[in-house]
Design an enzyme around this catalytic site. Structure first.
Site, PDB file in Angstrom:
ATOM      1  N   GLU A 223       0.891  -1.175   0.000  1.00 51.68           N
ATOM      2  CA  GLU A 223       0.000   0.000   0.000  1.00 51.68           C
ATOM      3  C   GLU A 223       0.917   1.210   0.000  1.00 51.68           C
ATOM      4  O   GLU A 223       1.458   1.587   1.036  1.00 51.68           O
ATOM      5  CB  GLU A 223      -0.871  -0.007   1.267  1.00 51.68           C
ATOM      6  CG  GLU A 223      -1.804  -1.196   1.380  1.00 51.68           C
ATOM      7  CD  GLU A 223      -3.016  -1.079   0.465  1.00 51.68           C
ATOM      8  OE1 GLU A 223      -3.204  -0.014  -0.149  1.00 51.68           O
ATOM      9  OE2 GLU A 223      -3.749  -2.068   0.338  1.00 51.68           O
TER      10      GLU A 223
ATOM     11  N   CYS B 129      -2.090   9.332   2.157  1.00 50.39           N
ATOM     12  CA  CYS B 129      -1.785   8.762   0.840  1.00 50.39           C
ATOM     13  C   CYS B 129      -2.859   9.162  -0.164  1.00 50.39           C
ATOM     14  O   CYS B 129      -2.578   9.363  -1.334  1.00 50.39           O
ATOM     15  CB  CYS B 129      -1.628   7.254   0.943  1.00 50.39           C
ATOM     16  SG  CYS B 129      -2.991   6.478   1.805  1.00 50.39           S
TER      17      CYS B 129
HETATM   18  P1  NAP Z   1       8.244   5.022   4.798  1.00 49.75           P
HETATM   19  O1  NAP Z   1       9.423   5.858   5.084  1.00 49.75           O
HETATM   20  O2  NAP Z   1       8.267   4.152   3.622  1.00 49.75           O
HETATM   21  O3  NAP Z   1       7.992   4.153   6.119  1.00 49.75           O
HETATM   22  C1  NAP Z   1       6.969   3.189   6.206  1.00 49.75           C
HETATM   23  C2  NAP Z   1       7.432   2.060   7.077  1.00 49.75           C
HETATM   24  O4  NAP Z   1       8.481   1.361   6.391  1.00 49.75           O
HETATM   25  C3  NAP Z   1       8.036   2.507   8.404  1.00 49.75           C
HETATM   26  O5  NAP Z   1       7.727   1.555   9.396  1.00 49.75           O
HETATM   27  C4  NAP Z   1       9.531   2.511   8.109  1.00 49.75           C
HETATM   28  O6  NAP Z   1      10.318   2.368   9.252  1.00 49.75           O
HETATM   29  C5  NAP Z   1       9.643   1.297   7.225  1.00 49.75           C
HETATM   30  N1  NAP Z   1      10.809   1.304   6.365  1.00 49.75           N
HETATM   31  C6  NAP Z   1      11.225   2.307   5.558  1.00 49.75           C
HETATM   32  N2  NAP Z   1      12.342   1.929   4.881  1.00 49.75           N
HETATM   33  C7  NAP Z   1      12.625   0.665   5.282  1.00 49.75           C
HETATM   34  C8  NAP Z   1      13.653  -0.253   4.950  1.00 49.75           C
HETATM   35  N3  NAP Z   1      14.589   0.031   4.068  1.00 49.75           N
HETATM   36  N4  NAP Z   1      13.661  -1.455   5.574  1.00 49.75           N
HETATM   37  C9  NAP Z   1      12.694  -1.763   6.477  1.00 49.75           C
HETATM   38  N5  NAP Z   1      11.689  -0.932   6.828  1.00 49.75           N
HETATM   39  C10 NAP Z   1      11.651   0.272   6.229  1.00 49.75           C
HETATM   40  O7  NAP Z   1       6.927   5.884   4.666  1.00 49.75           O
HETATM   41  P2  NAP Z   1       6.420   7.024   5.622  1.00 49.75           P
HETATM   42  O8  NAP Z   1       7.190   8.244   5.355  1.00 49.75           O
HETATM   43  O9  NAP Z   1       6.377   6.526   7.030  1.00 49.75           O
HETATM   44  O10 NAP Z   1       4.914   7.160   5.133  1.00 49.75           O
HETATM   45  C11 NAP Z   1       4.541   7.957   4.083  1.00 49.75           C
HETATM   46  C12 NAP Z   1       4.314   7.161   2.813  1.00 49.75           C
HETATM   47  O11 NAP Z   1       3.369   6.123   3.043  1.00 49.75           O
HETATM   48  C13 NAP Z   1       3.697   8.040   1.748  1.00 49.75           C
HETATM   49  O12 NAP Z   1       4.263   7.754   0.499  1.00 49.75           O
HETATM   50  C14 NAP Z   1       2.237   7.649   1.790  1.00 49.75           C
HETATM   51  O13 NAP Z   1       1.524   7.941   0.610  1.00 49.75           O
HETATM   52  C15 NAP Z   1       2.350   6.182   2.060  1.00 49.75           C
HETATM   53  N6  NAP Z   1       1.080   5.653   2.582  1.00 49.75           N
HETATM   54  C16 NAP Z   1       0.359   4.796   1.807  1.00 49.75           C
HETATM   55  C17 NAP Z   1      -0.866   4.315   2.254  1.00 49.75           C
HETATM   56  C18 NAP Z   1      -1.701   3.370   1.438  1.00 49.75           C
HETATM   57  O14 NAP Z   1      -2.572   2.720   2.004  1.00 49.75           O
HETATM   58  N7  NAP Z   1      -1.484   3.228   0.147  1.00 49.75           N
HETATM   59  C19 NAP Z   1      -1.335   4.717   3.505  1.00 49.75           C
HETATM   60  C20 NAP Z   1      -0.571   5.597   4.262  1.00 49.75           C
HETATM   61  C21 NAP Z   1       0.646   6.052   3.787  1.00 49.75           C
HETATM   62  P3  NAP Z   1      11.288   3.547   9.783  1.00 49.75           P
HETATM   63  O15 NAP Z   1      10.399   4.598  10.343  1.00 49.75           O
HETATM   64  O16 NAP Z   1      12.109   2.869  10.809  1.00 49.75           O
HETATM   65  O17 NAP Z   1      12.088   4.008   8.600  1.00 49.75           O
END
Ligand code: NAP
Length: 463
Positions: free
Chosen positions: A231, A265
């Site tokens: 997602e 998102c």
């Molecule tokens: P993110 O940086 O990708 O983080 C999401 C999760 O992934 C966090 O728990 C993060 O942990 C983990 N993560 C990131 N890089 C990782 C890696 N290399 N290895 C393991 N885990 C990793 O995203 P965000 O900034 O928190 O959230 C914003 C994004 O989420 C936006 O693009 C938004 O559109 C999207 N989103 C999508 C939906 C949907 O349903 N489609 C819903 C909500 C949000 P850490 O914090 O430890 O890095």
């Protein structure tokens, strides 16, 4: 310390949490697997009782849970309460519906006249959920309510800036009566996340987050040949056709782009307005944003919360500067800035051409891109000129026309006369770079089950 609570309204760090040790992770995996062997045999009625109790606790302790959301990621307290209620609704939805949704399906007797064929839905095992900070409870509820109801067990890796919310979900499920080990929050490093995915006890991974994290986690799941759902981000179009009710549409546009401080998102990130309404829309939209009030997210008069962190503010500012460098015009709406906190004044970007990288990016905060469309056809073209495919909206007083346009938007969800909504009983998910798989309703609960065929055939039947 990677996991920490930093209040976005004060930018003060109040708590830190050490990373999990490898031994803790191994113990959690052992327990999750052992719990699975029992939980998969547990009746739907017992699982439903746990889900309903989780919903009841969230509603009973609404204030405590909601304050935690506001403390760690800065959202308005009123929005935090709505998120806590939505999470309760999701637990309740599966308490009421999981058994029905996973009923075995008898296959019609056809070429198979000799047999009694059924598809049954059995849980896969231990899952890993990797979740983002923008809806710290809702995102977790969206995966654990269906998957625990299906009989799977789950380890959680939540975002590093919401460790107390993550711990609260862990405590919630214990209090709701979930057996020990069936759901466990961990504070793993990224390297430990890779190790968990590769572990043979883990059967699937669900991630909600950015494209970057999605690509990495999906590739690791692929290498280990494990099912995953993604997602990811979005840049939802908000199409305004010439027969739209302009005043109400503008109100929804202001809301659609600025709730949760634009960090959704499915925020309405690209406003696409037909030429005849464009100038009026822009004037009213600017005026609508100008009425927002930044301030303490706990105060009822505040209508625009801080972003989740100072880092998010700095990143978004850079992205706007880049858009301008490639020819866009940025208009900052001069709202009064509080003295402290991760605040970002709303920006309207116009003149974003198709060769401007901004036209293909997600702005995760109160930045709106406005596009002038010649007509309906052109509006659809602009809407589909995005690498993302999450949600979107069409505003028109002709509902049938709205549905026709909606069918041509290449995303997973389109709303007519509403910004993309989130509800316990509607599916959620996207296509293209917004990911794959669906969460919620029957689609979500069936993502991590074995759709097993059992065919009972007469031993004398021909081959
Ligand atoms: P993110 O940086 O990708 O983080 C999401 C999760 O992934 C966090 O728990 C993060 O942990 C983990 N993560 C990131 N890089 C990782 C890696 N290399 N290895 C393991 N885990 C990793 O995203 P965000 O900034 O928190 O959230 C914003 C994004 O989420 C936006 O693009 C938004 O559109 C999207 N989103 C999508 C939906 C949907 O349903 N489609 C819903 C909500 C949000 P850490 O914090 O430890 O890095």
């Amino acid at each position: 310390m990677a996991y920490a609570t930093v209040n976005p309204f004060t930018n003060v760090q109040t708590e830190t949490f050490p990373n999990a040790t490898d031994a803790e992770i191994d113990a959690a995996l052992d327990k999750a697997h052992a719990a699975f062997l029992v939980w998969r045999e547990t009746s739907f009625a017992v699982r439903a009782k746990v889900m309903q109790t989780a919903a009841d606790i969230l509603r009973r302790d609404m204030d405590t849970y909601s304050r935690l959301l506001t403390l760690e990621m800065g959202k308005l307290y009123a929005e935090a309460k709505a998120e806590t209620e939505l999470s309760a609704d999701i637990f309740e939805y599966y308490a009421n519906n999981a058994e029905k949704l996973l009923q075995p399906e008898s296959l019609p007797v056809g070429h198979n006249a000799e047999g009694r064929a059924r598809v049954i839905h059995q849980p896969l095992g231990v899952l890993l959920a990797v979740e983002p900070w923008n809806f710290p409870f809702y995102q977790v509820a969206r995966i654990i309510a269906p998957q625990l109801s299906a009989g799977n067990t789950i380890l959680l890796k939540h975002a590093s800036n919401v460790p107390q919310c993550a711990a609260a979900m862990d405590k919630l499920m214990r209090e709701a009566g979930l057996p020990d080990g069936a759901f466990r929050n961990l504070y793993p490093s990224h390297a430990q996340v890779s190790r968990i995915i590769a572990d043979s006890r883990v059967c699937g991974v669900a991630l909600t987050g950015s494209e970057g994290a999605g690509a990495k986690i999906a590739s690791e799941a692929g290498l280990a040949l494990k099912k995953c759902t993604m997602e990811l981000g979005g840049a939802d179009a908000f199409i305004v056709l010439e027969d739209a009710d302009l005043e109400k549409t503008v109100n929804w546009a202001v809301f659609g782009r600025h709730w949760n401080s634009g960090q959704v998102c499915v925020s309405s990130k690209r406003m696409i307005i037909v030429d005849s309404l464009y100038d009026k829309f822009l004037a009213l939209y600017r005026e609508g944003i100008g009425k927002l009030k930044m301030g303490d997210p706990m105060a009822p008069e505040t209508t625009l919360a801080p972003l989740s962190s100072q880092g998010a503010v700095d990143g978004l500012r850079k992205q706007v500067e880049e858009a301008v460098r490639f020819g866009a015009k940025a208009e900052e709406i001069p709202l009064e800035l509080p003295n402290t906190g991760a605040f970002f004044r709303p920006v309207i970007l116009t003149g974003v051409d198709s060769d401007n990288p901004a036209s293909r990016e997600e702005f995760f905060g109160p930045v709106s891109m406005l596009f002038r469309a010649k007509d309906e056809e052109h509006a659809i073209q602009i809407a589909n000129a995005s690498p993302y495919g999450l949600g979107g909206s069409v505003f028109t007083t002709d509902e049938l026309r709205g549905e026709r346009v909606a069918q041509r938007i290449e995303t997973g969800m389109v709303y007519v006369n509403h910004p993309t909504m989130v509800k316990a009983d509607l599916p959620f998910g996207g296509v293209l770079r917004s990911g794959f798989g669906r969460e919620l309703i029957g689609l979500g609960i069936k993502e991590f089950v074995n759709h097993k065929l059992i065919d009972v055939v007469d031993i004398d039947a021909p081959f």
